[in-house]
Design an enzyme around this catalytic site. Structure first.
Site, PDB file in Angstrom:
ATOM      1  N   THR A   1     -15.586  -2.763  -9.578  1.00  0.00           N
ATOM      2  CA  THR A   1     -16.841  -2.188  -9.086  1.00  0.00           C
ATOM      3  C   THR A   1     -17.974  -2.394 -10.084  1.00  0.00           C
ATOM      4  O   THR A   1     -17.728  -2.532 -11.290  1.00  0.00           O
ATOM      5  CB  THR A   1     -16.623  -0.671  -8.856  1.00  0.00           C
ATOM      6  OG1 THR A   1     -17.881  -0.058  -8.655  1.00  0.00           O
ATOM      7  CG2 THR A   1     -15.976  -0.003 -10.059  1.00  0.00           C
TER       8      THR A   1
ATOM      9  N   GLU B   1     -19.810  -0.060 -10.884  1.00  0.00           N
ATOM     10  CA  GLU B   1     -20.013   1.237 -11.542  1.00  0.00           C
ATOM     11  C   GLU B   1     -19.561   1.225 -13.005  1.00  0.00           C
ATOM     12  O   GLU B   1     -19.937   2.095 -13.781  1.00  0.00           O
ATOM     13  CB  GLU B   1     -19.314   2.356 -10.751  1.00  0.00           C
ATOM     14  CG  GLU B   1     -19.802   2.369  -9.317  1.00  0.00           C
ATOM     15  CD  GLU B   1     -19.411   3.590  -8.503  1.00  0.00           C
ATOM     16  OE1 GLU B   1     -19.162   4.647  -9.079  1.00  0.00           O
ATOM     17  OE2 GLU B   1     -19.370   3.458  -7.265  1.00  0.00           O
TER      18      GLU B   1
ATOM     19  N   LYS C   1     -11.688   2.386 -13.727  1.00  0.00           N
ATOM     20  CA  LYS C   1     -11.836   0.987 -13.290  1.00  0.00           C
ATOM     21  C   LYS C   1     -12.183   0.101 -14.496  1.00  0.00           C
ATOM     22  O   LYS C   1     -11.687  -1.016 -14.618  1.00  0.00           O
ATOM     23  CB  LYS C   1     -12.927   0.859 -12.218  1.00  0.00           C
ATOM     24  CG  LYS C   1     -12.578   1.454 -10.875  1.00  0.00           C
ATOM     25  CD  LYS C   1     -11.397   0.796 -10.180  1.00  0.00           C
ATOM     26  CE  LYS C   1     -11.690  -0.598  -9.681  1.00  0.00           C
ATOM     27  NZ  LYS C   1     -10.567  -1.123  -8.840  1.00  0.00           N
TER      28      LYS C   1
ATOM     29  N   ASP D   1       0.859  -1.197   0.000  1.00  0.00           N
ATOM     30  CA  ASP D   1       0.000   0.000   0.000  1.00  0.00           C
ATOM     31  C   ASP D   1       0.890   1.240   0.000  1.00  0.00           C
ATOM     32  O   ASP D   1       1.910   1.296   0.677  1.00  0.00           O
ATOM     33  CB  ASP D   1      -0.907  -0.017   1.246  1.00  0.00           C
ATOM     34  CG  ASP D   1      -2.127   0.878   1.083  1.00  0.00           C
ATOM     35  OD1 ASP D   1      -3.257   0.352   1.092  1.00  0.00           O
ATOM     36  OD2 ASP D   1      -1.952   2.117   0.941  1.00  0.00           O
TER      37      ASP D   1
HETATM   38  P1  NAD Z   1     -10.076   2.856  -0.330  1.00  0.00           P
HETATM   39  O1  NAD Z   1      -9.996   4.178  -1.029  1.00  0.00           O
HETATM   40  O2  NAD Z   1     -10.654   2.802   1.040  1.00  0.00           O
HETATM   41  O3  NAD Z   1      -8.626   2.219  -0.235  1.00  0.00           O
HETATM   42  C1  NAD Z   1      -7.727   2.224  -1.322  1.00  0.00           C
HETATM   43  C2  NAD Z   1      -6.364   1.789  -0.808  1.00  0.00           C
HETATM   44  O4  NAD Z   1      -5.460   1.774  -1.928  1.00  0.00           O
HETATM   45  C3  NAD Z   1      -5.765   2.741   0.237  1.00  0.00           C
HETATM   46  O5  NAD Z   1      -5.193   2.010   1.290  1.00  0.00           O
HETATM   47  C4  NAD Z   1      -4.692   3.489  -0.548  1.00  0.00           C
HETATM   48  O6  NAD Z   1      -3.603   3.916   0.264  1.00  0.00           O
HETATM   49  C5  NAD Z   1      -4.260   2.445  -1.562  1.00  0.00           C
HETATM   50  N1  NAD Z   1      -3.677   3.035  -2.759  1.00  0.00           N
HETATM   51  C6  NAD Z   1      -4.180   4.051  -3.504  1.00  0.00           C
HETATM   52  N2  NAD Z   1      -3.337   4.343  -4.510  1.00  0.00           N
HETATM   53  C7  NAD Z   1      -2.281   3.496  -4.401  1.00  0.00           C
HETATM   54  C8  NAD Z   1      -1.088   3.304  -5.145  1.00  0.00           C
HETATM   55  N3  NAD Z   1      -0.811   4.075  -6.220  1.00  0.00           N
HETATM   56  N4  NAD Z   1      -0.237   2.326  -4.764  1.00  0.00           N
HETATM   57  C9  NAD Z   1      -0.520   1.546  -3.684  1.00  0.00           C
HETATM   58  N5  NAD Z   1      -1.601   1.706  -2.923  1.00  0.00           N
HETATM   59  C10 NAD Z   1      -2.492   2.666  -3.285  1.00  0.00           C
HETATM   60  O7  NAD Z   1     -10.862   1.903  -1.334  1.00  0.00           O
HETATM   61  P2  NAD Z   1     -11.914   0.737  -1.023  1.00  0.00           P
HETATM   62  O8  NAD Z   1     -13.246   1.347  -0.885  1.00  0.00           O
HETATM   63  O9  NAD Z   1     -11.372  -0.137   0.024  1.00  0.00           O
HETATM   64  O10 NAD Z   1     -11.884  -0.022  -2.424  1.00  0.00           O
HETATM   65  C11 NAD Z   1     -10.922  -1.041  -2.659  1.00  0.00           C
HETATM   66  C12 NAD Z   1     -11.139  -1.599  -4.053  1.00  0.00           C
HETATM   67  O11 NAD Z   1     -12.466  -2.112  -4.168  1.00  0.00           O
HETATM   68  C13 NAD Z   1     -10.985  -0.555  -5.156  1.00  0.00           C
HETATM   69  O12 NAD Z   1     -10.330  -1.170  -6.234  1.00  0.00           O
HETATM   70  C14 NAD Z   1     -12.416  -0.185  -5.513  1.00  0.00           C
HETATM   71  O13 NAD Z   1     -12.507   0.213  -6.846  1.00  0.00           O
HETATM   72  C15 NAD Z   1     -13.121  -1.511  -5.262  1.00  0.00           C
HETATM   73  N6  NAD Z   1     -14.542  -1.400  -4.898  1.00  0.00           N
HETATM   74  C16 NAD Z   1     -14.932  -0.579  -3.876  1.00  0.00           C
HETATM   75  C17 NAD Z   1     -16.278  -0.536  -3.523  1.00  0.00           C
HETATM   76  C18 NAD Z   1     -16.748   0.335  -2.367  1.00  0.00           C
HETATM   77  O14 NAD Z   1     -17.956   0.424  -2.135  1.00  0.00           O
HETATM   78  N7  NAD Z   1     -15.877   0.948  -1.598  1.00  0.00           N
HETATM   79  C19 NAD Z   1     -17.218  -1.305  -4.203  1.00  0.00           C
HETATM   80  C20 NAD Z   1     -16.775  -2.143  -5.234  1.00  0.00           C
HETATM   81  C21 NAD Z   1     -15.433  -2.185  -5.576  1.00  0.00           C
HETATM   82  P1  TYD Z   2     -20.614   7.264  -2.248  1.00  0.00           P
HETATM   83  O1  TYD Z   2     -20.569   6.728  -0.865  1.00  0.00           O
HETATM   84  O2  TYD Z   2     -19.682   8.361  -2.632  1.00  0.00           O
HETATM   85  O3  TYD Z   2     -20.454   6.003  -3.220  1.00  0.00           O
HETATM   86  P2  TYD Z   2     -20.648   5.909  -4.847  1.00  0.00           P
HETATM   87  O4  TYD Z   2     -20.598   7.256  -5.422  1.00  0.00           O
HETATM   88  O5  TYD Z   2     -19.474   5.079  -5.246  1.00  0.00           O
HETATM   89  O6  TYD Z   2     -21.963   5.203  -5.056  1.00  0.00           O
HETATM   90  O7  TYD Z   2     -22.091   7.779  -2.540  1.00  0.00           O
HETATM   91  C1  TYD Z   2     -23.213   6.945  -2.380  1.00  0.00           C
HETATM   92  C2  TYD Z   2     -24.425   7.715  -2.848  1.00  0.00           C
HETATM   93  O8  TYD Z   2     -24.655   8.816  -1.953  1.00  0.00           O
HETATM   94  C3  TYD Z   2     -24.262   8.320  -4.220  1.00  0.00           C
HETATM   95  O9  TYD Z   2     -25.503   8.264  -4.918  1.00  0.00           O
HETATM   96  C4  TYD Z   2     -23.901   9.775  -3.942  1.00  0.00           C
HETATM   97  C5  TYD Z   2     -24.619  10.062  -2.633  1.00  0.00           C
HETATM   98  N1  TYD Z   2     -23.953  11.032  -1.732  1.00  0.00           N
HETATM   99  C6  TYD Z   2     -24.658  12.129  -1.253  1.00  0.00           C
HETATM  100  O10 TYD Z   2     -25.843  12.340  -1.560  1.00  0.00           O
HETATM  101  N2  TYD Z   2     -23.996  12.996  -0.415  1.00  0.00           N
HETATM  102  C7  TYD Z   2     -22.699  12.818  -0.050  1.00  0.00           C
HETATM  103  O11 TYD Z   2     -22.132  13.668   0.697  1.00  0.00           O
HETATM  104  C8  TYD Z   2     -22.001  11.683  -0.551  1.00  0.00           C
HETATM  105  C9  TYD Z   2     -20.551  11.448  -0.179  1.00  0.00           C
HETATM  106  C10 TYD Z   2     -22.666  10.810  -1.380  1.00  0.00           C
END
Ligand code: NAD
Ligand code: TYD
Length: 380
Positions: free
Chosen positions: A137, A139, A190, A37
């Site tokens: 994702t 998305e 992505k 990381d």
């Molecule tokens: P996050 O932003 O919480 O964590 C990302 C991590 O990656 C951090 O620890 C950051 O330091 C590290 N990172 C960023 N750039 C880097 C680099 N250049 N080199 C090494 N490390 C780096 O993200 P998350 O929400 O835990 O998501 C993790 C993965 O899951 C992502 O690939 C995201 O696209 C995918 N994902 C997330 C969600 C969600 O709801 N959060 C849903 C589906 C998929």
């Molecule tokens: P978010 O948690 O940013 O996830 P994603 O954009 O990846 O779905 O947002 C979830 C939903 O909530 C999205 O429709 C945007 C909305 N949202 C708000 O309405 N207000 C906020 O301050 C944030 C961060 C998100």
């Protein structure tokens, strides 16, 4: 100790990555888990305090875009598997700064792929027993319509699923064969990384698996995302900025269920396949926000409705996708994974976690968490 397998988990200090690291370190003492990381603003080693001293866990601070460092690490540690989560993950940030998203999500993924490919090709067994698992994702599929049969008010149940409580806001779902139509710079980056991963399978025969998951919620999420941000704001009676009318729909999965799915797919997934991960759990933002207000107020002993006026409608996010809805039938049918928690239980657990861990939240919002690495790792 001689380990049976050495696995790099990238982005292990982030939200989902920390849950995956914890699961693998605890469940597989015979695996060496290397968390790679860069520790951007989203990386927080305090998320992993409970596993940092385990003998089968190592941390390497590195940028996934730094090919030489990653390749040397793979050679030195004789890496068998990669679970790739590191990414820039917040849509709002991608709208302001798309370059960083292209760099990390596209070039970083390519750098990981190329390093794994070159290292594995140099081995006598080549790709045998190796796996590059790319976490993506839902998305990437773009936005779904809100449709509803005549005379029925949404949400309505449209299809048989493992969940009795499946609420849907439309008849179409994200299935694995759906065309990619990303709209935000985040989802475009992505999508591009997903294409690179699949191209390494199709071109070089790399053993890859890709999963596309819906919105995650749970402990250790950076409070820029809807659920932790709003829980913290309700606690401190700060305004809740709802984009547009709050009508957008997201499909929510408890993060530990995602981590369990990753475990199942890492071990049983078919090489070259894609699996969608989701809990058949669609919610309009405004309805989730009401649940959050009710839950926080109840736990804090505030009267019902005390914080309803925190809801503040603000300018909509540019290009705001209307509806996400995952169809995870393939994963459930072929690999037997199912979400373990109903949403009500997951939200209760999540709200309680943030309220009980105010110190974690304070250190994240003040920036103090970023000093943890220096204090913890400088003298190791
Ligand atoms: P996050 O932003 O919480 O964590 C990302 C991590 O990656 C951090 O620890 C950051 O330091 C590290 N990172 C960023 N750039 C880097 C680099 N250049 N080199 C090494 N490390 C780096 O993200 P998350 O929400 O835990 O998501 C993790 C993965 O899951 C992502 O690939 C995201 O696209 C995918 N994902 C997330 C969600 C969600 O709801 N959060 C849903 C589906 C998929
Ligand atoms: P978010 O948690 O940013 O996830 P994603 O954009 O990846 O779905 O947002 C979830 C939903 O909530 C999205 O429709 C945007 C909305 N949202 C708000 O309405 N207000 C906020 O301050 C944030 C961060 C998100």
């Amino acid at each position: 100790m001689a380990y049976n397998s050495t696995i790099i988990i990238t982005g292990g200090a982030g939200f989902i990555g920390s849950h995956v690291v914890r699961l693998f370190v605890n469940k597989y003492p015979d695996y060496h888990i290397i968390n790679v990381d860069k520790l951007t603003y989203a990386g927080n080693l305090e998320n992993l305090k409970d596993v940092e001293d385990k003998p089968n866990y190592s941390f390497v601070k590195a940028d996934i875009c730094d090919f030489d460092t990653i390749f040397a690490l793979m050679q030195r540690e004789h890496v068998d598997g990669v679970i790739h989560l590191a990414a820039e993950s917040h849509v709002d940030r991608s709208i302001k700064d798309p370059f960083t998203f292209a760099r990390t999500n596209v070039m970083g993924t390519l750098s990981m792929l190329q390093a794994a490919k070159l290292f594995w090709e140099s081995l006598p067994e080549k790709f045998d027993g190796k796996l590059f698992y790319h976490i993506s994702t839902d998305e990437v599929y773009g936005a779904l319509k809100m449709t509803c049969p005549e005379g029925v008010e949404p949400p309505f149940s449209t299809r048989a699923s493992s969940s009795e409580h499946h609420l849907a806001y439309g008849e179409q779902f994200f299935t694995e064969d759906l065309k990619y139509q990303p709209h935000s710079p985040y989802s475009a980056s992505k999508a591009s990384s997903d294409h690179f991963v699949r191209s390494f399978h199709d071109t070089y025969g790399m053993p890859v698996v890709v999963t596309n998951c819906s919105n995650n919620y749970g402990p250790y999420q950076f409070p820029e995302k809807l659920i932790p941000l709003f829980i913290n704001n309700i606690r401190h009676r700060k305004p809740l900025p709802v984009y547009g009318k709050g009508e957008n729909v997201r499909d929510w999965l408890f993060v530990e269920d995602h981590a369990r799915a990753i475990d199942v797919i890492f071990h049983k997934g078919v090489i070259g396949e894609t699996y969608n991960i989701g809990g058949f759990n669609e919610w309009k933002n405004i309805d989730i926000i009401k649940v959050l207000i009710r839950t926080v107020d109840r736990i804090l002993g505030r009267p019902e409705g005390a914080d309803d006026d925190l809801v503040t409608f603000v300018t909509d996010r540019a290009g705001h996708d209307l509806r996400y809805a995952i169809d995870s039938t393939k994963l459930q049918r072929e690999l037997g994974w199912e979400p373990s928690l109903q949403f009500e239980q997951g939200i209760e657990k999540t709200v309680r976690w943030y309220l009980d861990n105010q110190e974690w939240m304070d250190r994240v919002t003040s920036g103090d968490y970023q000093k943890y690495y220096e204090d913890m790792y400088s003298n190791r």
